[in-house]
Design a protein around this motif. Sequence first.
Motif, short mmCIF file in Angstrom:
data_model
loop_
_atom_site.label_atom_id
_atom_site.label_comp_id
_atom_site.label_asym_id
_atom_site.label_seq_id
_atom_site.Cartn_x
_atom_site.Cartn_y
_atom_site.Cartn_z
N ALA A 165 0.84 -1.21 0.00
CA ALA A 165 0.00 0.00 0.00
C ALA A 165 0.87 1.25 0.00
CB ALA A 165 -0.93 -0.01 1.21
N ALA A 166 1.97 1.20 0.74
CA ALA A 166 2.87 2.36 0.78
C ALA A 166 3.43 2.67 -0.60
CB ALA A 166 4.00 2.11 1.77
N VAL A 167 3.79 1.62 -1.35
CA VAL A 167 4.31 1.82 -2.70
C VAL A 167 3.24 2.39 -3.60
CG1 VAL A 167 5.21 0.64 -4.75
CG2 VAL A 167 6.08 0.03 -2.48
N GLN A 168 2.04 1.83 -3.53
CA GLN A 168 0.94 2.32 -4.38
C GLN A 168 0.59 3.76 -4.04
OE1 GLN A 168 -2.42 -0.33 -4.51
NE2 GLN A 168 -1.15 -2.16 -4.71
N GLN A 169 0.59 4.08 -2.77
CA GLN A 169 0.25 5.45 -2.39
C GLN A 169 1.34 6.44 -2.79
OE1 GLN A 169 -0.73 5.10 1.84
NE2 GLN A 169 -2.89 5.19 1.33
N ALA A 170 2.59 5.97 -2.79
CA ALA A 170 3.69 6.84 -3.23
C ALA A 170 3.54 7.24 -4.69
CB ALA A 170 5.03 6.14 -3.01
N LEU A 171 2.82 6.42 -5.47
CA LEU A 171 2.60 6.71 -6.88
C LEU A 171 1.31 7.49 -7.12
CD1 LEU A 171 3.61 3.21 -8.30
CD2 LEU A 171 5.03 5.26 -8.16
N THR A 172 0.59 7.80 -6.03
CA THR A 172 -0.67 8.52 -6.15
C THR A 172 -0.42 10.02 -6.23
OG1 THR A 172 -1.83 6.83 -4.88
CG2 THR A 172 -2.91 8.97 -5.07
N PRO A 173 -0.91 10.69 -7.25
CA PRO A 173 -0.69 12.14 -7.36
C PRO A 173 -1.17 12.89 -6.12
CG PRO A 173 -1.62 11.26 -9.39
CD PRO A 173 -1.67 10.15 -8.38
N ASP A 174 -0.38 13.82 -5.68
CA ASP A 174 -0.70 14.73 -4.58
C ASP A 174 -0.66 14.08 -3.20
OD1 ASP A 174 -1.13 16.85 -6.37
OD2 ASP A 174 -3.23 16.29 -6.64
N LEU A 175 -0.42 12.75 -3.12
CA LEU A 175 -0.45 12.13 -1.79
C LEU A 175 0.74 12.58 -0.94
CD1 LEU A 175 -1.80 8.80 -0.76
CD2 LEU A 175 0.44 9.40 0.13
N ALA A 176 1.92 12.66 -1.54
CA ALA A 176 3.09 13.10 -0.77
C ALA A 176 2.88 14.51 -0.22
CB ALA A 176 4.34 13.04 -1.65
N ALA A 226 -1.18 -0.63 25.41
CA ALA A 226 -0.86 0.35 24.39
C ALA A 226 -1.59 -0.03 23.11
CB ALA A 226 0.65 0.40 24.15
N THR A 227 -1.97 0.96 22.33
CA THR A 227 -2.77 0.71 21.12
C THR A 227 -2.28 1.57 19.96
OG1 THR A 227 -4.40 2.42 21.71
CG2 THR A 227 -4.82 0.18 22.50
N ASP A 228 -2.55 1.08 18.75
CA ASP A 228 -2.16 1.81 17.55
C ASP A 228 -3.02 1.38 16.37
OD1 ASP A 228 -0.77 3.25 15.58
OD2 ASP A 228 0.70 1.65 15.29
N PRO A 229 -4.00 2.20 15.95
CA PRO A 229 -4.79 1.87 14.76
C PRO A 229 -3.92 1.96 13.49
CG PRO A 229 -5.89 3.53 16.11
CD PRO A 229 -4.48 3.43 16.60
N VAL A 230 -4.15 1.04 12.55
CA VAL A 230 -3.40 0.99 11.29
C VAL A 230 -4.39 0.92 10.14
CG1 VAL A 230 -1.70 -0.28 9.93
CG2 VAL A 230 -1.48 -0.22 12.43
N SER A 231 -4.43 1.96 9.32
CA SER A 231 -5.42 2.02 8.24
C SER A 231 -4.81 1.90 6.85
CB SER A 231 -6.22 3.32 8.33
OG SER A 231 -5.37 4.45 8.19
N GLN A 232 -3.49 2.01 6.72
CA GLN A 232 -2.89 2.15 5.40
C GLN A 232 -3.26 1.05 4.40
OE1 GLN A 232 1.40 2.58 5.39
NE2 GLN A 232 1.32 3.77 3.50
N PRO A 233 -3.21 -0.25 4.76
CA PRO A 233 -3.54 -1.27 3.74
C PRO A 233 -5.02 -1.33 3.39
CG PRO A 233 -3.09 -2.31 5.85
CD PRO A 233 -2.74 -0.86 6.00
N LEU A 234 -5.85 -0.55 4.08
CA LEU A 234 -7.27 -0.48 3.72
C LEU A 234 -7.58 0.74 2.87
CD1 LEU A 234 -7.07 -1.57 6.98
CD2 LEU A 234 -9.39 -2.18 6.34
N GLU A 235 -6.54 1.49 2.49
CA GLU A 235 -6.72 2.74 1.75
C GLU A 235 -6.45 2.60 0.26
OE1 GLU A 235 -5.53 5.51 5.61
OE2 GLU A 235 -4.12 5.31 3.94
N THR A 236 -6.01 1.44 -0.18
CA THR A 236 -5.86 1.20 -1.62
C THR A 236 -6.72 -0.01 -2.00
OG1 THR A 236 -3.95 -0.30 -1.44
CG2 THR A 236 -3.48 2.06 -1.51
N PRO A 237 -7.41 0.05 -3.12
CA PRO A 237 -8.38 -1.01 -3.46
C PRO A 237 -7.78 -2.41 -3.53
CG PRO A 237 -8.74 0.92 -4.84
CD PRO A 237 -7.46 1.17 -4.08
#
Length: 332
Positions: free
Chosen positions: A169-180, A268-279
């Motif tokens: 997902a990180a790689v795909q998002q890095a290629l998304t326009p305006d995401l950076a 301790a807790t940490d929500p992780v949403s990144q892999p749910l943000e690309t189809p």
Amino acid sequence: MLTAPLDRTTAQTAISLANRAPSVHNSQPWRWRIGPSSIHLFADAARGLPATDPEGRDLRLSCGAALHHLRVALLATGLATTVHRLPNPAQPEHLATVETHAGIPLAEDLALARAIEVRRSDRRVFSSWPVPEQMLDALITVADHQGAHLTVLDRESHRNAVARLVERAAVQQALTPDLAREIARWTGRTRGAEDGVPAANVPKESEGTVPVRHFAGARQQQNPLGTDESDGTVLTLLSTTHDGPVDQLRAGEALSAVLLTATRFGLATDPVSQPLETPTTLAELRSSVLGGAAAPQILLRLGWAPMSATPVPLTGRRPLADTVDDLDEPVG
């Protein structure tokens, strides 16, 4: 059931606590309106993340967490609630109407309200101390009460799959326009910022079971672990039977319930949403982990912070007045 009058001071106090809810990139994408015996929750599209969250899933999850925080805060003041989710189909940004009734909080309700001020998102590695099964069972139960299901991903294959999906997902998002540009706008903030993710809340090194999302200016020291000790994260996944806006709102409520209950337990807790943000990664998560039987909504890391861990800094929140509109103001 008869509604109970809601004085403005009580409403504002409850909303102040609701505003402490977690949100994607700490964007706080919600607004509130106060009525005589109700509080209304609206999505704030101006604070959405169009590159990260083009369909608004993260926004609705964030608002659902704020909605549950509000319910917890109101009950602590002696006001039970009835929630009408998406009450007006012609006004999709109106996410919920919360009616108040007389109620009597139990000791655990008050403890849950106290947990609102204590909860933090801890992106660091966790100690290898095991999380007792009875605690995990309790978290599963509170998620179920909010209309969602919490699955403990205790199989090594599932944990490895999630780590790969985060990286993909990180790689795909890095290629998304305006995401950076969007990431740079919302992260790397100073501690005094009233929204966004402070640099002091993101670890410099990613050494855990689940890779940490890339944020600007990471400055947090990683948790120290003992010799030969590895990250003790318990990885869980919140899901719902269906995947409409109401389901996503309920998933956010379940996330809040799980986070506050875990905080009560000292976890301790940490929500992780990144892999749910690309189809593609979302579809693979649903297939490989849930067998296609449910809709994944958000991942959650749970565990014990090491005894020597420094406290996670408090993230900023917008002034209360910036989040509350008059009831008769036009939307938009």
